[in-house]
Design a protein around this motif. Structure first.
Motif, short mmCIF file in Angstrom:
data_model
loop_
_atom_site.label_atom_id
_atom_site.label_comp_id
_atom_site.label_asym_id
_atom_site.label_seq_id
_atom_site.Cartn_x
_atom_site.Cartn_y
_atom_site.Cartn_z
N UNK A 68 -4.43 -4.23 -5.63
CA UNK A 68 -4.39 -3.42 -4.41
C UNK A 68 -5.40 -3.92 -3.39
N UNK A 69 -6.62 -4.19 -3.84
CA UNK A 69 -7.64 -4.69 -2.91
C UNK A 69 -7.20 -6.01 -2.28
N UNK A 70 -6.56 -6.87 -3.06
CA UNK A 70 -6.08 -8.15 -2.53
C UNK A 70 -4.95 -7.90 -1.52
N UNK A 121 2.02 -9.15 -3.32
CA UNK A 121 0.97 -8.67 -4.22
C UNK A 121 1.26 -7.22 -4.62
N UNK A 122 1.68 -6.40 -3.68
CA UNK A 122 2.04 -5.02 -4.02
C UNK A 122 3.17 -5.01 -5.05
N UNK A 123 4.12 -5.95 -4.93
CA UNK A 123 5.22 -6.04 -5.89
C UNK A 123 4.73 -6.29 -7.31
N UNK A 124 3.58 -6.95 -7.45
CA UNK A 124 3.05 -7.29 -8.76
C UNK A 124 2.36 -6.12 -9.45
N UNK A 151 1.72 0.09 -10.72
CA UNK A 151 1.73 1.37 -10.00
C UNK A 151 2.58 1.20 -8.73
N UNK A 152 3.82 1.64 -8.77
CA UNK A 152 4.70 1.43 -7.62
C UNK A 152 4.98 2.70 -6.82
N UNK A 153 4.71 3.85 -7.39
CA UNK A 153 5.10 5.11 -6.74
C UNK A 153 3.91 5.88 -6.18
N UNK A 154 2.73 5.30 -6.21
CA UNK A 154 1.56 6.02 -5.70
C UNK A 154 1.56 6.00 -4.18
N UNK A 155 0.90 6.97 -3.62
CA UNK A 155 0.81 7.08 -2.16
C UNK A 155 0.14 5.84 -1.56
N UNK A 156 -0.88 5.30 -2.23
CA UNK A 156 -1.57 4.16 -1.63
C UNK A 156 -0.69 2.92 -1.57
#
Length: 181
Positions: free
Chosen positions: A69-71, A87-90, A93-98
Motif C-alpha cells: 500500500x505504501x508503495x 501494486x494495488x492489484x498485488x 486486501x482488495x475490499x478495504x476502503x483504503x
C-alpha cells in the motif's frame, strides 16, 4: 457575489488543480510520502524490496499489504497511476476502503473519472467514515462542476469529526475556501 462568477472562479480553480499531484497526499495524514527507491530506482511498476535490496514485481513478492500500500501510494503521488494500480492489484486486501480509495484516485488522475468515482463510492460503502475517500470524491465533483455535491461531502467530513483533517482542508481549498453549508 454573483453565482456565475463564483462558479466560474471555482471551475477555473478546479481546472488548475486537476493535473496536480499535490492532492495525492496521505492516508488521512498531511505528509507526502517520502520518496524511496520504488520511485527513484525501480521501473515498470516494480517496487523496492529492502530485504532483498532490489526492485521486485509486486505480484511475485512476499511483501505484506502495508508495504505494498505504501508503495502504491508513493507511485500515485509520483503520478505513476498505472503502476500504482498494478501494486494495488498485488495486495491481498482488495475490499478495504483504503485500497478502493487509491484505486479511485489513480483512475481519476489517469483520466478515467467515472471509474474513479465508482471506486470512491465503493470505498465509502466499505467504511462510511473513511473521510479521505469523501475528500477525493469531493475534489472530483468540483472538477466536474458539481459544487453542491462536493459541499455535501465537506459537510459529511465535518460531521464525522474531520474538520481539522487534511481531507477537510483539501476539499475546502478545492471549493475556494467557501464553507457555505
Amino acid at each position: 457575489m454573483n453565482r456565475k462568477i463564483i462558479l466560474f472562479t471555482l471551475g477555473a480553480f478546479a481546472a488548475s488543480m486537476a493535473g496536480s499531484t499535490a492532492w495525492a497526499v496521505g492516508d488521512n495524514n498531511n505528509e507526502p510520502p517520502k520518496k524511496t527507491k520504488t520511485t527513484t530506482q525501480c521501473k515498470d511498476g516494480k517496487i523496492w524490496d529492502a530485504k532483498r535490496s532490489r526492485c521486485v514485481e509486486a505480484k511475485r513478492s512476499d511483501l505484506g499489504d502495508d508495504i505494498l500500500f505504501d508503495a502504491a501510494r508513493e507511485l500515485a503521488y509520483a503520478g505513476q497511476y498505472e503502476n500504482a494500480i498494478k501494486v494495488l492489484d498485488a495486495m491481498k486486501e482488495q475490499r478495504s476502503a483504503r485500497v478502493l480509495n487509491y484505486r479511485g484516485f489513480a483512475n481519476r488522475k489517469a483520466g478515467r473519472m467515472e471509474l474513479g468515482m465508482q471506486y470512491y463510492r465503493r470505498a465509502i460503502q466499505a467504511d462510511e467514515n473513511y473521510i479521505l475517500a469523501r475528500s477525493y470524491m469531493g475534489q472530483a465533483l468540483v472538477e466536474q462542476g458539481r459544487v453542491e455535491e462536493a459541499r455535501a461531502q465537506l459537510v459529511e467530513i465535518r460531521d464525522r469529526g474531520g474538520e481539522d483533517s487534511w481531507a477537510y482542508k483539501a476539499l475546502l481549498q478545492s471549493l475556494g475556501g467557501i464553507r457555505q453549508y
